[in-house]
Design a protein around this motif. Structure first.
Motif, PDB file in Angstrom:
ATOM      1  N   SER A 132      18.571 -20.316  48.143  1.00  0.00           N
ATOM      2  CA  SER A 132      19.938 -20.605  48.589  1.00  0.00           C
ATOM      3  C   SER A 132      20.926 -19.546  48.133  1.00  0.00           C
ATOM      4  N   LEU A 133      20.513 -18.735  47.157  1.00  0.00           N
ATOM      5  CA  LEU A 133      21.413 -17.714  46.627  1.00  0.00           C
ATOM      6  C   LEU A 133      21.789 -16.687  47.700  1.00  0.00           C
ATOM      7  N   LYS A 134      20.939 -16.533  48.711  1.00  0.00           N
ATOM      8  CA  LYS A 134      21.245 -15.560  49.772  1.00  0.00           C
ATOM      9  C   LYS A 134      22.447 -15.987  50.612  1.00  0.00           C
ATOM     10  N   TYR A 135      22.849 -17.261  50.501  1.00  0.00           N
ATOM     11  CA  TYR A 135      24.001 -17.741  51.264  1.00  0.00           C
ATOM     12  C   TYR A 135      25.314 -17.602  50.487  1.00  0.00           C
ATOM     13  N   LEU A 136      25.244 -17.018  49.292  1.00  0.00           N
ATOM     14  CA  LEU A 136      26.439 -16.823  48.466  1.00  0.00           C
ATOM     15  C   LEU A 136      26.935 -15.393  48.592  1.00  0.00           C
ATOM     16  N   THR A 137      28.224 -15.255  48.863  1.00  0.00           N
ATOM     17  CA  THR A 137      28.865 -13.938  48.924  1.00  0.00           C
ATOM     18  C   THR A 137      30.009 -13.912  47.926  1.00  0.00           C
ATOM     19  N   LEU A 138      29.993 -12.927  47.042  1.00  0.00           N
ATOM     20  CA  LEU A 138      31.065 -12.754  46.062  1.00  0.00           C
ATOM     21  C   LEU A 138      32.048 -11.707  46.571  1.00  0.00           C
ATOM     22  N   THR A 139      33.321 -11.924  46.319  1.00  0.00           N
ATOM     23  CA  THR A 139      34.324 -10.968  46.804  1.00  0.00           C
ATOM     24  C   THR A 139      35.568 -10.988  45.932  1.00  0.00           C
ATOM     25  N   THR A 140      36.205  -9.840  45.867  1.00  0.00           N
ATOM     26  CA  THR A 140      37.513  -9.732  45.206  1.00  0.00           C
ATOM     27  C   THR A 140      38.609  -9.492  46.252  1.00  0.00           C
ATOM     28  N   ARG A 141      38.243  -9.630  47.523  1.00  0.00           N
ATOM     29  CA  ARG A 141      39.207  -9.456  48.622  1.00  0.00           C
ATOM     30  C   ARG A 141      39.452 -10.806  49.291  1.00  0.00           C
ATOM     31  N   LEU A 142      40.673 -11.283  49.192  1.00  0.00           N
ATOM     32  CA  LEU A 142      41.026 -12.572  49.782  1.00  0.00           C
ATOM     33  C   LEU A 142      40.828 -12.551  51.299  1.00  0.00           C
ATOM     34  N   GLU A 143      41.031 -11.390  51.895  1.00  0.00           N
ATOM     35  CA  GLU A 143      40.898 -11.263  53.357  1.00  0.00           C
ATOM     36  C   GLU A 143      39.483 -11.592  53.842  1.00  0.00           C
TER      37      GLU A 143
END
Length: 543
Positions: free
Chosen positions: A69-80
């Motif tokens: 399930s980890l492949k469905y997680l996306t980390l981001t520092t861009r609110l856009e």
């Protein structure tokens, strides 16, 4: 490897949620969504916070053998990068201006029909939504910590939240395996509002010197059936967080005395003894588990000669009254006969079970005259203090107060000594309580003791919430069980205990303390009157 967002998003993805804030709550919400087979974009301004969240999520997915399930997680520092999410759940610190600024940005980045949800626990959803041009698509979605484990989500409707938004958030909660309860946008919503008396009254009891924090926790846990007492809970939650929630509700209600913060908590926040996270709160966490200090009188009793099911060999002289429900069955189970007249069996004690309305003074006087003066006289004292009862009788040195309302249901009995209690009488009273299969704790004489005071105030707060339209009675009971792990809902407890008894306890507290804090909710008083009509001489009889 967790994907990091670096591409433009497609139109809204109904199986994609954005979570803003990767702290404890944000990472827990993200984990809950992943476990429900959803895609998650997790945003935070700090990469270090995101990395910590990733480790937390990966660890828990591994425990559940769900690492794929980890492949469905996306980390981001861009609110856009959250622009294509169907729902965005905010989980940033409880600062109104911070949340308003964030929602103003999200309103621009995530156009309709995206839904914007706040995980605020005490702030007004209406005030947060006011920062947007589309407040109808803003609602509350309050998870409980740990978010991946706790089954409840409060779905909160602000002043302009649309029915579609409420329905969509409720469906999302269900998809994540949660039980949604819908609440109006009132301070504290359901759980954080109704739970305030558990902490507030416990702190006052401690401040008044009625009992130690260890004793109060034991009474609530072993006498009331709660999984954790108020002080253990405050340590677990974080004393600063619990204090901030109380302050927030108090300020939003313009100083309602039921929510007044306590000096003990304020000082602990000032000295940064915040509970488990700092290693010191009401308990010390230098070792693995806090070990409460028990006095000799608090220790578990040794097995007694009286065993469940034995024929009665001793008797207790009892007056009329209904403030010790279930006591007859407890006595019978342990070989004691509770009776109101002369019997062949030796009388070892007296028991006054009447409340003020029955009336307690007459019943107590009769028992005091009929019972041999060298025998203990136990008196229920949920709605009258032992000190007051001592002024009514000829033999005050043998009076022992006890919590009759919650005696039968728990494993622990709470006792109060007459200020001039004879030591031999005290020993006999302890022997009797142990013979009835209970451990015991002595507390100082105080209005409504411990459990009657706390439970009555919880029921009162729940009744205020129903009366003010915060939620339905059944919704409140379910929310307190699922969101706060209560052994039962406070209104269900009030029904079983008796609305009249709850109101009597509150009136007793208000009379003794002279504070509006203890005024009974109008709806609770109305229920008590209906209860009287249903059981009194004017009750409607079926043909």
């Amino acid at each position: 490897m967790v994907e990091h967002a670096d591409m433009r998003k497609s139109p809204l993805n109904q199986n994609l949620i954005g979570v803003v804030g990767a702290g404890t709550m944000g990472s827990g919400i993200a984990l809950a969504a992943l476990l429900a087979d959803m895609r998650v974009y997790l945003f935070d301004v700090e990469k270090e916070v995101l990395d910590k969240a990733q480790r937390y999520i990966e660890e828990h997915l591994q425990k559940k053998q769900r690492l794929l399930s980890l492949k469905y997680l996306t980390l981001t520092t861009r609110l856009e990068d959250l622009a294509s999410a169907a729902t965005i759940i905010e989980a940033v610190p409880e600062v109104l201006t911070l949340k308003q600024e964030l929602f103003s940005q999200l309103d621009q980045i995530c156009p309709e029909p995206a839904i914007l949800a706040t995980n605020t626990s005490t702030l007004a959803v209406t005030a947060i939504a006011a920062a947007t041009a589309s407040p109808h698509r803003v609602g509350g979605m309050h998870f409980f910590n740990p978010a991946a484990v706790m089954p409840l989500v409060e779905v909160v409707s602000g002043a302009q939240t649309s029915a579609h938004t409420v329905e969509s958030l409720s469906r999302l909660a269900e998809k994540m395996g949660k039980t949604p309860v819908v609440a109006r946008d009132t301070p504290g919503f359901i759980v954080n509002r109704v739970a305030r008396p558990l902490y507030g009254e416990a702190l006052r009891l401690l401040g008044e010197g009625v009992a130690t924090h260890e004793q109060i926790d034991r009474i609530v846990e072993e006498g009331g059936g709660f999984r954790m007492g108020p002080f253990r809970l405050m340590d677990l939650i974080g004393i600063d967080i619990n204090y901030a929630a109380t302050q927030s509700v108090y300020e939003q209600t313009f100083g309602e005395p039921r929510y007044r913060p306590h000096l003990i908590q304020a000082q602990m926040v000032q000295q940064k003894t915040l509970g488990r996270k700092t290693g010191q709160g009401f308990y010390s966490y230098e070792e693995r588990k806090p070990i409460p200090n028990r006095s000799a009188g608090d220790r578990p009793s040794e097995p007694t000669a009286s065993q469940p099911g034995r024929p009665a060999s001793k008797s207790i002289l009892s007056g009329p009254g209904n403030w010790a429900p279930g006591i007859e069955a407890v006595c019978e189970q342990h070989g004691y006969l509770l009776h109101s007249g002369v019997r062949d069996l030796p009388i070892i004690a007296g028991m006054a079970r009447a409340g003020r309305g029955e009336p307690v003074r007459v019943a107590l006087l009769q028992l005091d005259q009929a019972l041999p003066s060298h025998r203990p006289l136990l008196c229920q004292c949920a709605d009258v203090t032992v000190a007051e009862m001592c002024t009514w009788v000829e033999h005050p040195r043998r009076l022992v107060g006890f919590d009759g309302l919650f005696f039968a249901g728990g494993n622990l009995a709470t006792l109060v000594a007459s200020p001039i209690l004879d030591p031999e009488i005290k020993r006999e009273a302890e022997e009797l309580i142990r013979g009835l299969g209970k451990e015991l704790i002595w507390v100082e004489d105080s209005p409504a003791m411990v459990l009657p005071r706390i439970i009555s105030m919880l029921a009162n707060e729940a009744a205020f919430a129903v009366g003010e339209g915060a939620a339905e009675a059944t919704t409140i009971d379910r929310a307190m069980q699922l969101g706060a792990n209560y052994p039962r809902g406070p209104l269900d407890w009030a029904r079983e205990t008796g609305y009249n008894r709850i109101v009597s306890v509150l009136d007793h507290l208000r009379s003794e303390f002279g504070e509006d804090r203890y005024r009974a909710a109008p709806l609770l008083r109305k229920w008590a009157r209906y209860e009287t009509l249903e059981s009194g001489p004017h009750a409607v009889k079926e043909a």
